[in-house]
Design an enzyme around this catalytic site. Structure first.
Site, PDB file in Angstrom:
ATOM      1  N   HIS A 186       0.820  -1.220   0.000  1.00  0.00           N
ATOM      2  CA  HIS A 186       0.000   0.000   0.000  1.00  0.00           C
ATOM      3  C   HIS A 186       0.850   1.265   0.000  1.00  0.00           C
ATOM      4  O   HIS A 186       0.541   2.219  -0.704  1.00  0.00           O
ATOM      5  CB  HIS A 186      -0.990  -0.008   1.164  1.00  0.00           C
TER       6      HIS A 186
ATOM      7  N   HIS B 109      -9.430  -1.644  -5.060  1.00  0.00           N
ATOM      8  CA  HIS B 109      -8.327  -2.026  -4.186  1.00  0.00           C
ATOM      9  C   HIS B 109      -7.368  -2.993  -4.895  1.00  0.00           C
ATOM     10  O   HIS B 109      -6.154  -2.939  -4.683  1.00  0.00           O
ATOM     11  CB  HIS B 109      -8.804  -2.632  -2.855  1.00  0.00           C
TER      12      HIS B 109
ATOM     13  N   ASP C  95      -3.368  -2.519  -5.240  1.00  0.00           N
ATOM     14  CA  ASP C  95      -2.347  -3.541  -4.981  1.00  0.00           C
ATOM     15  C   ASP C  95      -1.477  -3.783  -6.218  1.00  0.00           C
ATOM     16  O   ASP C  95      -0.254  -3.916  -6.119  1.00  0.00           O
ATOM     17  CB  ASP C  95      -3.009  -4.868  -4.588  1.00  0.00           C
TER      18      ASP C  95
ATOM     19  N   HIS D 150      -1.001 -10.799  -6.010  1.00  0.00           N
ATOM     20  CA  HIS D 150       0.417 -10.496  -5.770  1.00  0.00           C
ATOM     21  C   HIS D 150       1.363 -11.507  -6.416  1.00  0.00           C
ATOM     22  O   HIS D 150       2.366 -11.131  -7.012  1.00  0.00           O
ATOM     23  CB  HIS D 150       0.709 -10.463  -4.269  1.00  0.00           C
TER      24      HIS D 150
HETATM   25 ZN   LIG Z   1      -3.999  -4.530  -0.499  1.00  0.00          ZN
END
Ligand SMILES: [Zn+2]
Length: 279
Positions: free
Chosen positions: A73, A227, A231, A254
């Site tokens: 973040h 969001h 990310d 991720h």
């Molecule tokens: Zn996040």
């Protein structure tokens, strides 16, 4: 575009989402061509793909035993606000979660002032399409002008399928992306707690979905996919370059982002090395 840094240092302290430990960070100005580097117990860890040690629930960066968790973040906020050079001094195992979004970071950077520097940004401009897949997940990078992100997220009910399409610059990042909070499911939160995880998690720093819907008021009906874009931008910052390209992300996270960033970085660095140096 020219490189930029902060005019003044910015400090944050608070609880870490996963460990529940008290954590604090100081984000400081840095010179041109420095990039973003963490300082952990005096050890410098550049915020690049090679230094990612884990992506299971959050992005963890480190060298040896010097590690910091949940970097995505704060990295997203630096990237989104077009700050190429900064030093992030960390104390504690994790970056504070604040309200689960990047809003506080982005606002603080704007308030401290963002200073243009003398050199142009180091850009990542792909010459050909790139695709990384993992089952039904994909990250596709296409040549383009500026940075455009299209993201398709698909989560179990009540979230479902959400879509975002937008050009990313400092203004759109701050208004459309930075305030989007991280999220979880009520039953999942209970299970994580039982395993000693998400110890710092509360209704103050994550959207929690029960079978009936969000337990808090949403900032957008598609806050979840926003969001995911937040990310993704944090993970893309690990290129260590400013992407000028068109990105299509389908259900990615991720792990896929970091694998793609590592490969793109490797290709781009090897291309640079192929250029014969003048003698
Ligand atoms: Zn996040």
């Amino acid at each position: 575009m020219t490189q930029a840094t902060l005019r003044d240092a910015v400090r944050f302290s608070g609880v870490g989402l996963h460990t529940g430990a008290d954590a604090s960070v100081e984000i400081r100005p840095a010179p041109t061509d420095h990039g973003v580097q963490f300082v952990i117990d005096g050890v410098r860890v550049p915020a690049t793909g090679e230094h990612v040690v884990e992506t299971a629930r959050a992005t963890v960066l480190g060298i040896g035993t010097h590690m910091v968790s949940t970097v995505e973040h704060v990295l997203s906020a630096l990237f989104g606000m077009e700050i190429a050079n900064a030093e992030i001094a960390v104390s504690g195992p994790e970056i504070p979660i604040v309200d689960g979004s990047a809003k506080a970071f982005a606002d603080a950077f704007a308030q401290a002032g963002i200073e243009k520097q003398s050199r142009p940004t180091i850009d990542f401009e792909p010459l050909e399409p790139f695709e990384m897949r993992d089952g039904d997940r994909a990250l596709i990078v296409l040549p383009g002008d500026g940075l455009r992100v299209r993201f398709v997220a698909d989560f179990p009910p009540p979230v479902g399928v959400q879509y975002f399409d937008g050009w990313i610059d400092a203004a759109t990042y701050r208004s459309e992306i930075a305030p989007a909070r991280t999220f979880g499911y009520l039953d999942e939160v209970t299970a994580l707690r039982a395993r000693g995880l998400a110890r710092g998690g509360s209704l103050d720093n994550a959207i929690v979905f029960s079978p009936n819907g969000a337990m808090q008021e949403l900032r957008w009906s598609n806050e979840v996919v926003r969001h995911k874009v937040l990310d993704l931008l944090g993970d893309l910052s690990l290129l260590g370059m400013r992407p000028r390209c068109d990105i299509v992300a389908i259900k990615s996270g991720h792990d896929l982002h970091v694998r793609a960033v590592r490969e793109l970085r490797e290709r781009s660095l090897s291309r640079t090395h192929e250029v014969p140096s003048p003698t």
